[in-house]
Design an enzyme around this catalytic site. Structure first.
Site, PDB file in Angstrom:
ATOM      1  N   GLU A 248       0.836  -1.214   0.000  1.00 52.23           N
ATOM      2  CA  GLU A 248       0.000   0.000   0.000  1.00 52.23           C
ATOM      3  C   GLU A 248       0.869   1.261   0.000  1.00 52.23           C
ATOM      4  O   GLU A 248       0.368   2.352  -0.186  1.00 52.23           O
ATOM      5  CB  GLU A 248      -0.909   0.025   1.235  1.00 52.23           C
ATOM      6  CG  GLU A 248      -2.069  -0.936   1.149  1.00 52.23           C
ATOM      7  CD  GLU A 248      -3.171  -0.641   2.154  1.00 52.23           C
ATOM      8  OE1 GLU A 248      -4.310  -1.002   1.878  1.00 52.23           O
ATOM      9  OE2 GLU A 248      -2.890  -0.057   3.230  1.00 52.23           O
ATOM     10  N   GLU A 375      -1.473  10.166  11.505  1.00 55.61           N
ATOM     11  CA  GLU A 375      -0.877  10.124  12.854  1.00 55.61           C
ATOM     12  C   GLU A 375       0.057   8.907  12.946  1.00 55.61           C
ATOM     13  O   GLU A 375       1.163   8.993  13.471  1.00 55.61           O
ATOM     14  CB  GLU A 375      -1.977  10.019  13.932  1.00 55.61           C
ATOM     15  CG  GLU A 375      -2.793  11.286  14.138  1.00 55.61           C
ATOM     16  CD  GLU A 375      -3.810  11.523  13.022  1.00 55.61           C
ATOM     17  OE1 GLU A 375      -4.145  10.578  12.291  1.00 55.61           O
ATOM     18  OE2 GLU A 375      -4.258  12.685  12.871  1.00 55.61           O
TER      19      GLU A 375
HETATM   20  C1  LIG Z   1     -11.443   5.476   1.573  1.00 53.78           C
HETATM   21  C2  LIG Z   1     -11.053   4.361   2.497  1.00 53.78           C
HETATM   22  C3  LIG Z   1     -11.020   3.074   2.026  1.00 53.78           C
HETATM   23  C4  LIG Z   1     -10.661   2.022   2.885  1.00 53.78           C
HETATM   24  N1  LIG Z   1     -10.676   0.746   2.394  1.00 53.78           N
HETATM   25  C5  LIG Z   1     -10.408  -0.287   3.216  1.00 53.78           C
HETATM   26  C6  LIG Z   1     -10.508  -1.650   2.758  1.00 53.78           C
HETATM   27  O1  LIG Z   1     -10.839  -1.895   1.604  1.00 53.78           O
HETATM   28  N2  LIG Z   1     -10.266  -2.648   3.625  1.00 53.78           N
HETATM   29  C7  LIG Z   1      -9.897  -2.425   4.914  1.00 53.78           C
HETATM   30  O2  LIG Z   1      -9.652  -3.390   5.627  1.00 53.78           O
HETATM   31  N3  LIG Z   1      -9.808  -1.149   5.410  1.00 53.78           N
HETATM   32  C8  LIG Z   1     -10.053  -0.087   4.581  1.00 53.78           C
HETATM   33  N4  LIG Z   1      -9.986   1.211   5.054  1.00 53.78           N
HETATM   34  C9  LIG Z   1      -9.741   1.401   6.495  1.00 53.78           C
HETATM   35  C10 LIG Z   1      -8.467   2.087   6.863  1.00 53.78           C
HETATM   36  O3  LIG Z   1      -7.362   1.249   6.706  1.00 53.78           O
HETATM   37  C11 LIG Z   1      -8.647   2.551   8.333  1.00 53.78           C
HETATM   38  O4  LIG Z   1      -9.590   3.578   8.318  1.00 53.78           O
HETATM   39  C12 LIG Z   1      -7.388   3.048   8.941  1.00 53.78           C
HETATM   40  O5  LIG Z   1      -6.495   2.000   9.166  1.00 53.78           O
HETATM   41  C13 LIG Z   1      -7.672   3.761  10.288  1.00 53.78           C
HETATM   42  O6  LIG Z   1      -8.406   2.950  11.143  1.00 53.78           O
HETATM   43  P1  LIG Z   1      -9.716   3.484  11.890  1.00 53.78           P
HETATM   44  O7  LIG Z   1     -10.562   4.176  10.881  1.00 53.78           O
HETATM   45  O8  LIG Z   1     -10.299   2.346  12.648  1.00 53.78           O
HETATM   46  O9  LIG Z   1      -9.219   4.586  12.901  1.00 53.78           O
HETATM   47  P2  LIG Z   1      -8.615   4.329  14.351  1.00 53.78           P
HETATM   48  O10 LIG Z   1      -7.506   3.350  14.266  1.00 53.78           O
HETATM   49  O11 LIG Z   1      -9.722   4.045  15.299  1.00 53.78           O
HETATM   50  O12 LIG Z   1      -8.003   5.742  14.665  1.00 53.78           O
HETATM   51  C14 LIG Z   1      -8.827   6.859  15.093  1.00 53.78           C
HETATM   52  C15 LIG Z   1      -7.908   8.072  15.234  1.00 53.78           C
HETATM   53  O13 LIG Z   1      -6.907   7.806  16.258  1.00 53.78           O
HETATM   54  C16 LIG Z   1      -5.608   7.992  15.711  1.00 53.78           C
HETATM   55  N5  LIG Z   1      -4.678   7.003  16.302  1.00 53.78           N
HETATM   56  C17 LIG Z   1      -4.896   5.672  16.434  1.00 53.78           C
HETATM   57  N6  LIG Z   1      -3.815   5.074  16.983  1.00 53.78           N
HETATM   58  C18 LIG Z   1      -2.890   6.058  17.186  1.00 53.78           C
HETATM   59  C19 LIG Z   1      -1.554   6.071  17.727  1.00 53.78           C
HETATM   60  N7  LIG Z   1      -0.946   4.949  18.150  1.00 53.78           N
HETATM   61  N8  LIG Z   1      -0.900   7.264  17.778  1.00 53.78           N
HETATM   62  C20 LIG Z   1      -1.493   8.402  17.313  1.00 53.78           C
HETATM   63  N9  LIG Z   1      -2.764   8.448  16.819  1.00 53.78           N
HETATM   64  C21 LIG Z   1      -3.443   7.297  16.745  1.00 53.78           C
HETATM   65  C22 LIG Z   1      -5.752   7.768  14.230  1.00 53.78           C
HETATM   66  O14 LIG Z   1      -4.741   8.410  13.487  1.00 53.78           O
HETATM   67  C23 LIG Z   1      -7.128   8.373  13.944  1.00 53.78           C
HETATM   68  O15 LIG Z   1      -7.032   9.781  13.807  1.00 53.78           O
HETATM   69  C24 LIG Z   1     -10.334   2.283   4.230  1.00 53.78           C
HETATM   70  C25 LIG Z   1     -10.374   3.599   4.707  1.00 53.78           C
HETATM   71  C26 LIG Z   1     -10.744   4.626   3.859  1.00 53.78           C
HETATM   72  C27 LIG Z   1     -10.796   6.034   4.408  1.00 53.78           C
END
Ligand SMILES: Cc1cc2nc3c(=O)[nH]c(=O)nc-3n(C[C@H](O)[C@H](O)[C@H](O)COP(=O)(O)OP(=O)(O)OC[C@H]3O[C@@H](n4cnc5c(N)ncnc54)[C@H](O)[C@@H]3O)c2cc1C
Length: 397
Positions: A248, A375
């Site tokens: 990726e 982040e």
């Molecule tokens: C357009 C799009 C397409 C996607 N397609 C897919 C797909 O096909 N398959 C799939 O499996 N996933 C997919 N995703 C998911 C994507 O990989 C996740 O959204 C991403 O990994 C973030 O996870 P989360 O949304 O659960 O946020 P969280 O992990 O819950 O994070 C929430 C917030 O906390 C912050 N945060 C979390 N941990 C830390 C840390 N240790 N230090 C500092 N800040 C932190 C994050 O930066 C974020 O701002 C997609 C996402 C998008 C937006």
């Protein structure tokens, strides 16, 4: 770094460009892909287009010839991607299969598994999706809770995935699930290929800011996955998933050309809107020009490393971080250039670009989330590139 292309790479560029001039379904350099109101129609169009591209050998040029590729290197891949983007060819509808699932299978699957799945990927005969993220496992992917319970002849999957792009169109999915609840977090995971039409798979489309529903929530309720759909050994899921994730990041020729084009269009729009008469906008447009050029140089640096057989490694995070922030700034600037037209949508009068700038502004908000949030990228850059101390577990700051 050596940025000169070889005569063979330039010949490849000329070949793909000549092919695109005669095969693009719209006028090369002038026309644009059709705009679809319905995502299913867009996917059907994308499948036909990808099949045509693949038949000519322009999909998966780094894949082995045995599976429809050309067995070429990263520089040739970069050249082909640049030309496709320059021609405004739509993004591959089967990109998850081509860029993520396929390379993971190439590196980790058995010969039988490769023979079963790989030949249908490049030509979009099958579409794939990625069942990794869950409501409580995104950045911390190793926290996945979907379980994979041993049953006779395979595993039974139970859980809920989210953000799954194109799941409603996918035939197959790569899926990370917990096969050993007693093992340490990273060791209890396994990597499966799931038949998206198997009993127990339910897909719920989620509408995003742009009004489209590209991604989905996917319920896995007692889905039986036979043993021959386990990739790698049981418990090796984390290692296999990391080989998916590594694809990726790295170079991003497509976003590079798209942003070079967006910049060019923005400058044209700015000239037409009189934005150059505004000193502050003029400065920001000049800054946008510099930033897209820097993105080009960062890409070339990573490409140069790849060509020498080195992995971009944690520096891939610098590129992802840079382009996503740059893109958000560029699209915010575009709305400021539009001025009073900024809140308008398609079909409104006096709306330069007919809503495309507004859609792009909304779409690129996601760039700092997908493929690892910014982040997380900053954590990687600070700890693994700059060598700063690691954040203590549980620390709030
Ligand atoms: C357009 C799009 C397409 C996607 N397609 C897919 C797909 O096909 N398959 C799939 O499996 N996933 C997919 N995703 C998911 C994507 O990989 C996740 O959204 C991403 O990994 C973030 O996870 P989360 O949304 O659960 O946020 P969280 O992990 O819950 O994070 C929430 C917030 O906390 C912050 N945060 C979390 N941990 C830390 C840390 N240790 N230090 C500092 N800040 C932190 C994050 O930066 C974020 O701002 C997609 C996402 C998008 C937006």
């Amino acid at each position: 770094m050596d940025l000169t292309t070889t005569p063979q790479q330039e010949a490849l560029r000329a070949e793909v460009r000549a092919w695109l001039r005669t095969h693009l379904p719209w006028e090369y350099g002038v026309g644009l892909p059709p705009r679809f109101e319905d995502l299913a129609e867009e996917v059907a169009f994308g499948r036909r287009w990808q099949a045509e591209l693949a038949a000519a050998g322009w999909v998966g040029v780094t894949w082995p010839e045995a599976y429809g590729g050309r067995g070429l290197g990263p520089a040739e891949h970069f050249v082909v991607q640049e030309e496709l983007a320059r021609a405004r060819a739509p993004e591959l509808v089967g990109r998850i299969g081509v860029n993520l699932a396929g390379p993971t299978l190439l590196a980790n699957a058995t010969d039988e598994q490769k023979a079963r799945w790989l030949p249908d990927i490049l030509g979009a005969r099958t579409l794939w999706c990625q069942l990794f993220s869950e409501p409580d496992a995104g950045s911390d992917l190793a926290a996945v809770r979907t379980t994979a319970r041993r049953v006779e002849g395979g595993f039974e999957l139970q859980g809920r995935k989210v953000w799954t792009s194109y799941a409603q169109f996918a035939d197959w999915a790569v899926c990370l699930a917990r096969s050993d609840p007693d093992a340490p977090k990273h060791r209890g995971l396994s990597y499966f290929v799931v038949d998206m039409r198997a009993p127990g798979v339910t897909v719920h489309p989620l509408v995003q800011l742009t009004g489209e529903a590209e991604f989905n929530e996917v319920e896995l309720d007692g889905v039986v996955v036979p043993d021959d759909q386990l990739v790698g050994a049981a418990g090796e899921g984390w290692r296999v998933a990391n080989s998916t994730l590594s694809h990726e990041r790295g170079v991003n020729p497509r976003q590079l050309v798209i942003h070079l084009q967006h910049l060019q269009e923005l400058l044209t729009t700015a000239a037409a809107c009189g934005a150059f008469d505004d000193t502050r906008l003029r400065r920001r447009l000049a800054q946008a020009y510099v930033e897209v050029r820097l993105f080009q140089l960062l890409n070339w640096r990573s490409l140069s490393k790849l060509q020498r057989g080195l992995e971009p490694g944690p520096e891939g995070s610098v590129l992802k971080l840079y382009w996503s922030e740059m893109s958000k700034r560029l699209h915010a600037l575009a709305l400021d250039v539009l001025g009073p037209a900024a809140p308008l949508w398609r079909d409104a009068a006096d709306n330069p670009g007919d809503g495309s700038w507004q859609r792009a502004w909304l779409y690129y908000q996601a760039a700092s989330i997908f493929a690892g949030t910014n982040e997380i990228q900053r954590n990687v850059v600070s700890e693994r590139v700059l060598g700063l101390p690691r954040q203590a577990a549980g620390s709030a700051s």
